[in-house]
Design a protein around this motif. Sequence first.
Motif, PDB file in Angstrom:
ATOM      1  N   THR A  98       0.856  -1.184   0.000  1.00 33.47           N
ATOM      2  CA  THR A  98       0.000   0.000   0.000  1.00 33.47           C
ATOM      3  C   THR A  98       0.893   1.237   0.000  1.00 33.47           C
ATOM      4  OG1 THR A  98      -0.141  -0.066   2.414  1.00 33.47           O
ATOM      5  CG2 THR A  98      -1.893  -1.155   1.191  1.00 33.47           C
ATOM      6  N   PHE A 161      -5.619   0.403   5.193  1.00 31.60           N
ATOM      7  CA  PHE A 161      -5.199   1.111   3.990  1.00 31.60           C
ATOM      8  C   PHE A 161      -4.884   2.594   4.198  1.00 31.60           C
ATOM      9  CE2 PHE A 161      -8.275  -2.237   2.723  1.00 31.60           C
ATOM     10  CZ  PHE A 161      -7.354  -3.102   2.139  1.00 31.60           C
ATOM     11  N   TYR A 162      -5.358   3.171   5.299  1.00 32.42           N
ATOM     12  CA  TYR A 162      -5.229   4.616   5.468  1.00 32.42           C
ATOM     13  C   TYR A 162      -4.527   5.036   6.761  1.00 32.42           C
ATOM     14  CZ  TYR A 162      -8.426   4.394   1.575  1.00 32.42           C
ATOM     15  OH  TYR A 162      -8.999   4.089   0.354  1.00 32.42           O
ATOM     16  N   SER A 198      -7.023  -3.436  -2.115  1.00 34.08           N
ATOM     17  CA  SER A 198      -5.740  -2.731  -2.135  1.00 34.08           C
ATOM     18  C   SER A 198      -5.422  -2.137  -3.505  1.00 34.08           C
ATOM     19  CB  SER A 198      -4.612  -3.675  -1.711  1.00 34.08           C
ATOM     20  OG  SER A 198      -4.344  -4.658  -2.704  1.00 34.08           O
ATOM     21  N   THR A 201      -7.222   1.845  -3.564  1.00 32.16           N
ATOM     22  CA  THR A 201      -7.175   2.727  -2.393  1.00 32.16           C
ATOM     23  C   THR A 201      -7.217   4.205  -2.758  1.00 32.16           C
ATOM     24  OG1 THR A 201      -4.752   2.535  -2.404  1.00 32.16           O
ATOM     25  CG2 THR A 201      -5.983   1.056  -0.935  1.00 32.16           C
ATOM     26  N   TRP A 213     -17.525   0.483   5.045  1.00 31.86           N
ATOM     27  CA  TRP A 213     -16.934   0.758   3.747  1.00 31.86           C
ATOM     28  C   TRP A 213     -17.959   1.444   2.859  1.00 31.86           C
ATOM     29  CZ3 TRP A 213     -15.624  -4.954   2.055  1.00 31.86           C
ATOM     30  CH2 TRP A 213     -16.780  -5.740   2.093  1.00 31.86           C
TER      31      TRP A 213
END
Length: 398
Positions: A98, A161-162, A198, A201, A213
């Motif tokens: 990522t 992911f963040y 992924s 993103t 989500w």
Amino acid sequence: MKKTVSMLVTAALILALAGCNGEGTSNNSSTGNSKPNSVSTDKSSTGISESTDNTSGSDNSDVSSNSDSSPESTDSVSESTDSTPESTESSSHEKPATDPNNQGGEMSGSVLVLDDGRAIDLYGGGYERGQNYAETLNQLKSLVGDQVNVFSLVAPTAVSFYLPEDLSYMAGSEWDNIDHLNGFFDGVIPVDAYTELSKHTNEDIYFRTDHHWQPLGAYYAAKAFADIAQVPFAALSEYETVAMEGYVGTMYGYSDENPLVKNNPDVFTYYKPKNEYTTTYYTQSLTDPYEAGLFLKSLEDTPVVSWYLVFMGGDDEVAHVHTDVGNGRKLVMVKDSYGNAVVPSLTNSFEDIWVVDMRYFEGSISQLVKDEGLTDVLFCMNSFSATGDNQYKLADKL
């Protein structure tokens, strides 16, 4: 300039580990009608990641929604056949790379709020509970037999992911926990939603202001499932897109009404299927059916924080969606509220879709499979549910 992370980190991690009293916040086509043959599996684990979901009846969302980045169009993936997939082995056990950002953040209420206003639930993990989840699914597989496919989709959450790299010590690894529990499956087929998500993103796959989500993230996860289940999958261009601006979801409350969250609202974008389908709703004990026609509910007079209720109106009822697909594939999804947003993406994939909530269902999943002649079972929930206390609720629903 980076903000210094407060000493509340330790408390947040303790809450995350205790996690998930509810679903997720750590801190608070072929027209043949023959049944498919059983899917062959091997017992090697598949890397997957986990996602958060709140225990409250109201569902909301949490992802950045720059309407500048429009999602890629996805062509129909796999055609439905009379037989199920040859193999469900994961293509890779390596965690996808990522691009973590370098912004700072601070604990606000029970969540981490980044400099750009994104609020993130901190995941704690739970290897023992994840193993218990897997063994419970193995029991269901033994009850329904070899002619019924059983899948597990443990959804990752925004934290995977963040979360900025410099703050990665604040949370456990959803990837590691999902990969661990996948190693205990016997005949159950893992779905790697993590790898698919992924790839996207830079799109609005998670809300910034809500713990769910985005429907777009649910769409990509559904694609990963459709691929491995070998059923048709419709491109986004085959849906009607509805975009609603000004969405501020549950994270505003979890952050003690942090103004950064409020001042960085999401665009709530969901997708309406164009194919024909009807929806029948039942009580949690499968009584008192009534037909409502649509799976997606009207949001007229619905508070902004509750817009995620567009999917079935929440978690209070069992839903049966009958579509015009006619391919003989009949699914029951056992889910937390993350699963609600997945269903519209599968109306072009299955002839029938039953939707039951892992927390509230009062019937027997194996009996429903038998009574309705179902061919597939999908357990679809976020990591906070699969490796938290929610998974214990599955045992009495088999």
